[in-house]
Design a protein around this motif. Structure first.
Motif, mmCIF file in Angstrom:
data_model
loop_
_atom_site.group_PDB
_atom_site.id
_atom_site.type_symbol
_atom_site.label_atom_id
_atom_site.label_comp_id
_atom_site.label_asym_id
_atom_site.label_seq_id
_atom_site.Cartn_x
_atom_site.Cartn_y
_atom_site.Cartn_z
ATOM 1 N N PHE A 9 -10.672 4.925 7.163
ATOM 2 C CA PHE A 9 -11.249 4.394 5.936
ATOM 3 C C PHE A 9 -10.393 4.931 4.798
ATOM 4 O O PHE A 9 -10.342 6.133 4.590
ATOM 5 C CB PHE A 9 -12.697 4.897 5.747
ATOM 6 N N ARG A 10 -9.707 4.042 4.113
ATOM 7 C CA ARG A 10 -8.914 4.498 2.981
ATOM 8 C C ARG A 10 -9.337 3.748 1.735
ATOM 9 O O ARG A 10 -9.768 2.604 1.793
ATOM 10 C CB ARG A 10 -7.420 4.355 3.239
ATOM 11 N N LYS A 11 -9.212 4.440 0.628
ATOM 12 C CA LYS A 11 -9.626 3.894 -0.661
ATOM 13 C C LYS A 11 -8.839 2.633 -0.993
ATOM 14 O O LYS A 11 -7.627 2.565 -0.801
ATOM 15 C CB LYS A 11 -9.398 4.958 -1.732
ATOM 16 N N VAL A 12 -9.547 1.622 -1.468
ATOM 17 C CA VAL A 12 -8.903 0.383 -1.916
ATOM 18 C C VAL A 12 -8.009 0.694 -3.112
ATOM 19 O O VAL A 12 -8.366 1.486 -3.984
ATOM 20 C CB VAL A 12 -9.972 -0.670 -2.316
ATOM 21 N N THR A 13 -6.845 0.071 -3.139
ATOM 22 C CA THR A 13 -5.928 0.191 -4.269
ATOM 23 C C THR A 13 -5.667 -1.214 -4.829
ATOM 24 O O THR A 13 -5.994 -2.225 -4.196
ATOM 25 C CB THR A 13 -4.580 0.798 -3.843
ATOM 26 N N MET A 14 -5.066 -1.247 -5.989
ATOM 27 C CA MET A 14 -4.707 -2.543 -6.578
ATOM 28 C C MET A 14 -3.778 -3.324 -5.649
ATOM 29 O O MET A 14 -3.819 -4.550 -5.621
ATOM 30 C CB MET A 14 -4.062 -2.343 -7.949
ATOM 31 N N GLY A 15 -2.971 -2.629 -4.862
ATOM 32 C CA GLY A 15 -2.076 -3.294 -3.925
ATOM 33 C C GLY A 15 -2.799 -4.027 -2.805
ATOM 34 O O GLY A 15 -2.211 -4.864 -2.120
ATOM 35 N N ASP A 16 -4.088 -3.711 -2.594
ATOM 36 C CA ASP A 16 -4.877 -4.376 -1.553
ATOM 37 C C ASP A 16 -5.474 -5.704 -2.013
ATOM 38 O O ASP A 16 -6.012 -6.454 -1.197
ATOM 39 C CB ASP A 16 -6.038 -3.468 -1.098
ATOM 40 N N LEU A 17 -5.421 -5.994 -3.303
ATOM 41 C CA LEU A 17 -6.090 -7.188 -3.813
ATOM 42 C C LEU A 17 -5.639 -8.490 -3.149
ATOM 43 O O LEU A 17 -6.492 -9.316 -2.815
ATOM 44 C CB LEU A 17 -5.956 -7.273 -5.328
ATOM 45 N N PRO A 18 -4.342 -8.716 -2.915
ATOM 46 C CA PRO A 18 -3.973 -9.966 -2.237
ATOM 47 C C PRO A 18 -4.610 -10.087 -0.846
ATOM 48 O O PRO A 18 -5.091 -11.168 -0.476
ATOM 49 C CB PRO A 18 -2.443 -9.892 -2.146
ATOM 50 N N MET A 19 -4.667 -8.996 -0.099
ATOM 51 C CA MET A 19 -5.280 -9.026 1.222
ATOM 52 C C MET A 19 -6.785 -9.292 1.113
ATOM 53 O O MET A 19 -7.337 -10.103 1.856
ATOM 54 C CB MET A 19 -5.030 -7.705 1.960
ATOM 55 N N LEU A 20 -7.449 -8.629 0.161
ATOM 56 C CA LEU A 20 -8.888 -8.846 -0.013
ATOM 57 C C LEU A 20 -9.189 -10.291 -0.402
ATOM 58 O O LEU A 20 -10.135 -10.897 0.111
ATOM 59 C CB LEU A 20 -9.448 -7.886 -1.062
ATOM 60 N N VAL A 54 -10.842 -0.742 6.008
ATOM 61 C CA VAL A 54 -11.065 -0.168 7.333
ATOM 62 C C VAL A 54 -9.950 -0.664 8.253
ATOM 63 O O VAL A 54 -9.657 -1.861 8.298
ATOM 64 C CB VAL A 54 -12.436 -0.572 7.902
ATOM 65 N N SER A 55 -9.336 0.295 8.977
ATOM 66 C CA SER A 55 -8.261 -0.038 9.910
ATOM 67 C C SER A 55 -8.573 0.549 11.276
ATOM 68 O O SER A 55 -9.279 1.556 11.385
ATOM 69 C CB SER A 55 -6.927 0.550 9.432
ATOM 70 N N VAL A 56 -8.033 -0.073 12.294
ATOM 71 C CA VAL A 56 -8.080 0.468 13.649
ATOM 72 C C VAL A 56 -6.662 0.355 14.200
ATOM 73 O O VAL A 56 -5.997 -0.665 14.016
ATOM 74 C CB VAL A 56 -9.122 -0.261 14.537
ATOM 75 N N ASP A 57 -6.185 1.431 14.791
ATOM 76 C CA ASP A 57 -4.812 1.475 15.320
ATOM 77 C C ASP A 57 -3.795 1.057 14.255
ATOM 78 O O ASP A 57 -2.838 0.335 14.545
ATOM 79 C CB ASP A 57 -4.677 0.588 16.562
ATOM 80 N N GLY A 58 -4.042 1.452 13.008
ATOM 81 C CA GLY A 58 -3.129 1.148 11.915
ATOM 82 C C GLY A 58 -3.226 -0.269 11.386
ATOM 83 O O GLY A 58 -2.456 -0.652 10.509
#
Length: 162
Positions: A9-20, A54-58
């Motif tokens: 579980f890693r904190k959302v960053t601005m760089g995650d917005l396209p994926m979200l 949330v990630s599993v196996d990277g």
């Protein structure tokens, strides 16, 4: 003995917005998650909400947030004890649905929240979201009242205790 976490579980960053935004455009997410407004820097850094990838196996595959239910005016869970956390999440990658990841990562995060002192964890799926309700029941959530309309839409209030 401590069991190693299967999920990261890693904190959302601005760089995650396209994926979200890509995940939120998926039909299986859009059916229940009606927000397609991108987060901004202020929302991502809001101390009332912990937003995670949330990630599993990277491999990132889901979004999860937990929040203090007492920080919003007229929140439908405001009657619950201080320290109660609300949770919301979705699996963005459709290939990861139906294989147990939802139950597992939600359960893992619940353990962290209870270990951190949350007396209750609350969630509010749409009353027609049978898959989510079944997962929550597996994790010990019980309905807490009838379906109701809220400022965030129609919900079935559900609660879990340690």
């Amino acid at each position: 003995m401590t069991v190693a976490s299967k999920y990261e579980f890693r904190k959302v960053t601005m760089g995650d917005l396209p994926m979200l935004l890509e995940w939120q455009a998926q039909p299986h997410v859009r059916e229940w998650w009606h927000s397609d407004e991108p987060y901004d820097e202020e929302e991502i850094s809001d101390p009332r909400v912990s937003r995670c990838i949330v990630s599993v196996d990277g491999r990132p595959f889901a979004f999860m947030q937990d929040y203090s239910v007492h920080e919003w005016e007229e929140h439908h869970f405001a009657h619950l004890p201080k320290g109660t956390r609300g949770i919301d999440q979705y699996i963005g990658d459709s290939k990861m649905i139906g294989v147990g990841h939802g139950t597992a990562f939600i359960g893992e995060r619940m353990g962290v929240l209870f270990d951190s002192g949350a007396p209750v964890i609350a969630t509010d799926p749409h009353p027609d979201n049978e898959r989510a309700i079944a997962v929550y029941k597996k994790l010990g959530f019980e309905p807490s009242g009838q379906p109701q309309e809220t400022q965030w839409g129609r919900i079935l209030p559900m609660l879990a205790r340690p």
